[in-house]
Scaffold this active site. Structure first.
Site, PDB file in Angstrom:
ATOM      1  N   THR A  13      36.517  32.299  53.913  1.00 54.44           N
ATOM      2  CA  THR A  13      36.829  33.417  54.806  1.00 54.44           C
ATOM      3  C   THR A  13      36.076  34.694  54.419  1.00 54.44           C
ATOM      4  O   THR A  13      35.394  35.308  55.242  1.00 54.44           O
ATOM      5  CB  THR A  13      38.355  33.691  54.758  1.00 54.44           C
ATOM      6  OG1 THR A  13      39.019  32.454  54.986  1.00 54.44           O
ATOM      7  CG2 THR A  13      38.777  34.701  55.779  1.00 54.44           C
ATOM      8  N   VAL A  14      36.177  35.094  53.156  1.00 54.78           N
ATOM      9  CA  VAL A  14      35.550  36.357  52.735  1.00 54.78           C
ATOM     10  C   VAL A  14      34.037  36.197  52.606  1.00 54.78           C
ATOM     11  O   VAL A  14      33.261  37.081  52.997  1.00 54.78           O
ATOM     12  CB  VAL A  14      36.168  36.851  51.400  1.00 54.78           C
ATOM     13  CG1 VAL A  14      35.511  38.151  50.950  1.00 54.78           C
ATOM     14  CG2 VAL A  14      37.675  37.042  51.550  1.00 54.78           C
ATOM     15  N   ALA A  33      21.579  51.860  50.666  1.00 56.90           N
ATOM     16  CA  ALA A  33      21.362  51.334  49.311  1.00 56.90           C
ATOM     17  C   ALA A  33      19.998  51.709  48.750  1.00 56.90           C
ATOM     18  O   ALA A  33      19.808  51.752  47.540  1.00 56.90           O
ATOM     19  CB  ALA A  33      21.518  49.816  49.329  1.00 56.90           C
ATOM     20  N   ALA A  43      26.509  28.830  46.989  1.00 59.61           N
ATOM     21  CA  ALA A  43      27.048  27.582  46.434  1.00 59.61           C
ATOM     22  C   ALA A  43      28.408  27.330  47.052  1.00 59.61           C
ATOM     23  O   ALA A  43      29.265  28.226  47.079  1.00 59.61           O
ATOM     24  CB  ALA A  43      27.180  27.695  44.914  1.00 59.61           C
ATOM     25  N   LYS A 105      41.546  39.008  41.836  1.00 59.26           N
ATOM     26  CA  LYS A 105      42.521  39.846  41.095  1.00 59.26           C
ATOM     27  C   LYS A 105      43.193  39.094  39.963  1.00 59.26           C
ATOM     28  O   LYS A 105      43.481  39.645  38.910  1.00 59.26           O
ATOM     29  CB  LYS A 105      43.583  40.416  42.029  1.00 59.26           C
ATOM     30  CG  LYS A 105      44.232  39.381  42.937  1.00 59.26           C
ATOM     31  CD  LYS A 105      44.027  39.747  44.361  1.00 59.26           C
ATOM     32  CE  LYS A 105      43.663  38.552  45.171  1.00 59.26           C
ATOM     33  NZ  LYS A 105      43.014  38.868  46.408  1.00 59.26           N
ATOM     34  N   GLU A 190      50.353  31.477  53.207  1.00 62.82           N
ATOM     35  CA  GLU A 190      49.669  30.256  52.769  1.00 62.82           C
ATOM     36  C   GLU A 190      50.640  29.075  52.820  1.00 62.82           C
ATOM     37  O   GLU A 190      51.861  29.265  52.775  1.00 62.82           O
ATOM     38  CB  GLU A 190      49.228  30.414  51.299  1.00 62.82           C
ATOM     39  CG  GLU A 190      48.434  31.652  51.013  1.00 62.82           C
ATOM     40  CD  GLU A 190      46.949  31.452  51.221  1.00 62.82           C
ATOM     41  OE1 GLU A 190      46.532  30.299  51.408  1.00 62.82           O
ATOM     42  OE2 GLU A 190      46.222  32.455  51.225  1.00 62.82           O
ATOM     43  N   LYS A 205      47.441  42.989  41.284  1.00 65.04           N
ATOM     44  CA  LYS A 205      46.808  44.194  41.828  1.00 65.04           C
ATOM     45  C   LYS A 205      47.361  45.460  41.166  1.00 65.04           C
ATOM     46  O   LYS A 205      46.613  46.395  40.867  1.00 65.04           O
ATOM     47  CB  LYS A 205      47.013  44.239  43.344  1.00 65.04           C
ATOM     48  CG  LYS A 205      46.310  43.089  44.066  1.00 65.04           C
ATOM     49  CD  LYS A 205      46.811  42.933  45.501  1.00 65.04           C
ATOM     50  CE  LYS A 205      46.151  41.768  46.217  1.00 65.04           C
ATOM     51  NZ  LYS A 205      46.821  41.406  47.468  1.00 65.04           N
TER      52      LYS A 205
HETATM   53  N1  HSE Z   1      47.533  37.024  49.801  1.00 69.39           N
HETATM   54  C1  HSE Z   1      47.261  38.418  49.842  1.00 69.39           C
HETATM   55  C2  HSE Z   1      48.240  39.104  50.779  1.00 69.39           C
HETATM   56  C3  HSE Z   1      45.875  38.782  50.296  1.00 69.39           C
HETATM   57  O1  HSE Z   1      49.102  38.463  51.395  1.00 69.39           O
HETATM   58  O2  HSE Z   1      48.146  40.314  50.884  1.00 69.39           O
HETATM   59  C4  HSE Z   1      44.847  38.557  49.248  1.00 69.39           C
HETATM   60  O3  HSE Z   1      45.092  39.340  48.119  1.00 69.39           O
END
Ligand code: HSE
Length: 436
Positions: A13-14, A33, A43, A105, A190, A205
């Site tokens: 995704t990211v 930049a 990869a 994180k 998830e 975090k």
């Molecule tokens: N799983 C995290 C959230 C996002 O629900 O905010 C990724 O850090």
């Protein structure tokens, strides 16, 4: 000037967001930049999908080791996640003299000290804006924008999944399990939501932010971590009647004795801006001695919002790649030889206000017994709510809000209250922050 070459580990995704935004905004980014930034190698275990996503515009391999050992790669972006393979690859990339950008994180909160030490010895940068609150530039704000301040406290809604669940619970009066199931069906949570709902993701975090704010090493093992799984719909309702919202906050505070570092469901006054952050959005409130309170709001996850943070790091590194390592911004905001050994306080020593809910017999003297216990421990009551028993019932709920006290006093009071004959079951304890 020749382009800076980037190797991407993981194009999920990211990663795909990073690839797309970098391509779409290439001209603007190059103007900022000073040279172009080119993803030269990707990869991913799913090579076919990676080739589709990158349209044959860069080399795709299934072995990440080929990226971290490629002499042509200047910056490695680690988007694999977890502490195992990701840690090995980041350490190898550093050992090979590559700068690293990571959104990981968990890795930084648990192994950050080792990673920054290795990077410093090698003279490379490790950037991690995407690791906290996705697209919100909170690392930049804490490390650079607020650098004049003695930061006093931080309180953040830094997990979108749990904020979505809490918003739905309040909005619809539903219980935790029902909302979690809906959130999973909608893709907001998830399939295995443990790290989110148990507060672990938020604690990673909060640990990173505390480190930068107070100039202390990463100490995830000392953080108090409490999720939202035990939260009752009734507590959300009672809190609302008293003028509060319940949010999962990542909190750190500087006190004379040390640093408080904790994640738990927290009552906050509904009139605070941060109390009105709903759904999967994130927000971080930072209090500095000079600036006062500042609030940062935005998307804490998602493809392009997180890519926005990853690319900001790529630009920072590109601008500073040729600078003398000693004159770059320190990883944890403070020079590495000036980190403080201020301890992270045990939970018993933290100071906050409390919400207590107890189920009691509705008869004379019960409240007097409870308030006597609180008074004996010098705990002052701020507000109280007693519900009329339901028709034909002889038991009811009492809710008490206290003024600030040490956690150990509240724990002692609850132990005594639960022993009273007229109190049934366990006392529910939630922490309350005025954030004023
Ligand atoms: N799983 C995290 C959230 C996002 O629900 O905010 C990724 O850090």
């Amino acid at each position: 000037m020749k382009p800076i070459k980037v190797g991407l580990l993981g194009i999920g995704t990211v990663g795909s967001g990073t690839f797309n935004v970098l391509k779409r905004n290439q001209l603007e980014i190059t103007r900022r930049a000073g040279r172009s930034i080119e993803i030269a190698m990707v990869a991913d275990l799913n090579v076919e999908r990676a080739r589709e996503l990158t349209n044959g515009e860069c080399e795709v391999v299934n072995d990440a080791n080929l990226v971290v050992s490629n002499p042509d790669i200047d910056i490695v972006i680690e988007l694999i996640g977890g502490y195992g393979i990701a840690r090995d690859l980041v350490m190898k990339a550093i050992a090979n003299g590559k700068h690293v950008v990571t959104a990981n994180k968990a890795l930084l909160a648990t192994h950050g000290n080792e990673i920054f030490k290795a990077a410093e010895e090698k003279g490379v940068m490790v950037a991690f804006e995407a690791a906290v609150a996705g697209g919100i530039p909170i690392i930049k704000a804490l490390r650079e924008g607020l650098t004049a301040n003695r930061i006093q406290w931080i309180a953040g809604i830094i997990n979108g999944t749990t904020n979505f669940i809490l918003s739905e619970m309040r909005d619809k009066g539903l219980d935790f399990a029902t909302v979690l199931k809906q959130a999973q069906e909608l893709g907001y949570a998830e399939a295995d939501p443990t790290f989110d709902i148990e507060g672990v993701d938020a604690a990673h975090k909060a640990t990173i932010m505390a480190s930068i704010a107070y100039g202390i090493p990463m100490q995830f093992d000392k953080a108090h971590v409490e999720g939202i799984t035990k939260l009752q719909a009734s507590d959300i309702r009672y809190a609302e009647e008293l003028g509060y919202r319940i949010k999962l906050l990542g909190i750190s505070k500087r006190t004379e004795d040390g640093i408080e570092l904790r994640v738990h469901p927290t009552l906050i006054p509904e009139k605070r801006l941060i109390a009105n952050v709903e759904g999967a959005m994130n927000a971080v409130l930072v209090h500095g001695d000079a600036v006062g309170a500042t609030l940062y709001y935005g998307k804490g996850a998602g493809s392009e919002p997180t890519a926005s943070a990853v690319i900001a790091d790529l630009v920072d590194i590109t601008r500073l790649a040729t600078a003398d390592p000693e004159h770059r911004v320190p990883y944890l905001a403070f020079q590495s030889n000036s980190l403080s050994d201020l301890p992270v306080l045990p939970m018993a020593e933290i100071v906050t206000s409390y919400y207590l809910r107890m189920h009691v017999a509705d008869k004379p003297g019960v409240l007097a017994d409870v308030t006597r216990i609180l008074a004996d421990l010098t705990i002052s009551i701020d507000a109280m709510l007693q519900k009329e028993p339901a028709e034909g019932e002889t038991q009811t709920d009492i809710i008490i809000l206290t003024h600030q006290t040490k956690e150990k006093n509240i724990v002692a009071a609850i132990d005594k209250i639960e022993k009273l004959d007229s109190v049934f079951g366990e006392v529910t304890k939630l922490r309350l922050e005025e954030l004023s």
